[in-house]
Design a protein around this motif. Structure first.
Motif, PDB file in Angstrom:
ATOM      1  N   GLU A   4      -8.241  -1.399  -0.414  1.00  0.00           N
ATOM      2  CA  GLU A   4      -7.239  -2.233   0.283  1.00  0.00           C
ATOM      3  C   GLU A   4      -7.873  -3.520   0.789  1.00  0.00           C
ATOM      4  OE1 GLU A   4      -3.748  -0.022   2.708  1.00  0.00           O
ATOM      5  OE2 GLU A   4      -5.761   0.327   3.439  1.00  0.00           O
TER       6      GLU A   4
ATOM      7  N   SER B  55       0.851  -1.184   0.000  1.00  0.00           N
ATOM      8  CA  SER B  55       0.000   0.000   0.000  1.00  0.00           C
ATOM      9  C   SER B  55       0.889   1.237   0.000  1.00  0.00           C
ATOM     10  CB  SER B  55      -0.885  -0.009   1.253  1.00  0.00           C
ATOM     11  OG  SER B  55      -1.621   1.190   1.349  1.00  0.00           O
TER      12      SER B  55
ATOM     13  N   TYR C 248     -10.283   4.537  -0.242  1.00  0.00           N
ATOM     14  CA  TYR C 248      -8.973   3.880  -0.400  1.00  0.00           C
ATOM     15  C   TYR C 248      -8.910   2.592   0.428  1.00  0.00           C
ATOM     16  CZ  TYR C 248      -3.939   3.147  -0.562  1.00  0.00           C
ATOM     17  OH  TYR C 248      -2.696   2.586  -0.746  1.00  0.00           O
ATOM     18  N   HIS C 249      -9.356   2.680   1.679  1.00  0.00           N
ATOM     19  CA  HIS C 249      -9.258   1.496   2.546  1.00  0.00           C
ATOM     20  C   HIS C 249     -10.212   0.385   2.100  1.00  0.00           C
ATOM     21  CE1 HIS C 249      -6.258   3.229   5.033  1.00  0.00           C
ATOM     22  NE2 HIS C 249      -7.023   4.206   5.482  1.00  0.00           N
TER      23      HIS C 249
END
Ligand code: CP
Length: 330
Positions: free
Chosen positions: A131, A3, A127-128
């Motif tokens: 992920e 990341s 974003y997470h």
């Protein structure tokens, strides 16, 4: 690397700069590293530099590239959980993400701040989710609060234009880098100034931030940097001037998050012009681009030999190549 969002994700900065110099000397040195690997670039927002430089970086490494413009041809995506999807959004991001992940090896995400819900933006929710649900390494191509590929390119540019600066250490005087707010007619996110502050704090420079009162950046990014509300005082002795507009980060008054606090016509004395530059130590001018001339900076300053905006943009290819190389190397 799995990341890339913050400066810490890159590890030792001097080593990253050394790697950037190696790539710059031969950008095709690792041109088989990405063979049969696919980069998916997902854009929720517009881009010129990020789109081109990141695609070129992937090609430098021998990767295949897919670009998805979410707002141009894809199903309109819902991002919130718990909603009844009876409007114009046909697909939920939580299905779309694992589907995207199934077609690629690495995902780059551009998803700007909505500037209406500070908690949602500063939690880096989108974003997470990538992920968590893509099953693939992800990296930020400017997210709600950060733009690390830009900040890394900025640092490379500062290093190249002050070769002694980051190596002085041992009692030597560090170069002075000033981040200055400048006026803009629209409310812009804080991602670029946040990352620039984060990366300058991690680098061996004397870093000062200047802006009108009310535009205080989040303490997480300002850290130990000096904040000087008097723009002239901040500019004195500066070696690099980095101009950028940002909307209110809502630190002192959360209700003002994402707002423009003053009529920009009354803030034009913050525009970087020749007089501002005359207060400095013959400073180099920097901006991430795109830039509005006459608002952020005057024509003569951006066109002067001391302007670094073009080499800075060119270094986006270098920063992206280093980051993708690190991701491919695991
Ligand atoms: N500086 C930058 O990220 O430019 P783009 O928005 O054009 O990608």
């Amino acid at each position: 690397m799995k990341s890339f969002l913050n400066v810490e994700d890159l590890g030792d900065l001097k080593e990253a700069l050394r790697e950037a110099a190696e790539i710059k000397a031969d950008r095709y040195k690792y041109n088989t590293l990405g063979k049969n690997k696919t980069l998916l670039m997902v854009f929720f927002n517009n881009s010129l530099r990020t789109r081109l430089s990141t695609q070129k970086a992937a090609m430098n490494l021998g990767m295949n590239v897919i670009v998805l413009d979410v707002n141009a041809g894809a199903w309109k995506l819902e991002t919130e959980r718990g909603v009844i999807m009876d409007g114009d959004k046909s697909e939920h991001l939580l299905e779309a993400i694992p589907v995207m992940g199934s077609y690629c090896d690495v995902i780059g995400i551009r998803s700007f701040a909505g500037l209406t819900n500070r908690d949602y933006d500063y939690a880096e929710t989108v974003y997470h989710q990538f992920e968590q649900y893509s099953g693939k390494p992800v990296f930020a191509m400017e997210t709600a609060t950060v733009h690390p590929l830009q900040a890394f390119a900025d640092l490379i540019t500062i290093e190249e234009n002050s070769p002694l600066a980051l190596r002085r250490g041992a009692g030597g005087e560090a170069v002075k880098v000033v981040l200055t707010w400048a006026p803009h007619p629209r409310a812009l996110p804080q991602a670029v100034p946040n990352s620039f502050a984060q990366w300058m704090n991690a680098a061996d420079v004397d870093f000062v931030i200047t802006h009108p009162e009310g535009y205080e950046l989040d303490p997480k990014f300002v850290a130990g940097a000096r904040v000087e509300y008097d723009q002239r005082k901040a500019f004195e002795g500066a070696d690099f001037i980095y101009a950028k507009n940002w909307s209110c980060p809502g630190v002192t008054n959360p209700g003002d998050y994402g707002k423009i606090l003053h009529d920009y016509h009354k803030m034009m004395h913050w525009t970087v012009d020749a007089e501002h530059m005359s207060w400095t130590n013959n400073a180099r001018f920097m901006h991430c681009l795109p830039v509005r001339r006459g608002m952020i900076v005057t024509d003569d300053v951006i066109e002067a030999p001391t302007s670094l905006v073009i080499p800075e943009a060119a270094n986006r290819e270098i920063s992206a190549t280093v980051v993708l190389k690190r991701i491919l190397q695991g």
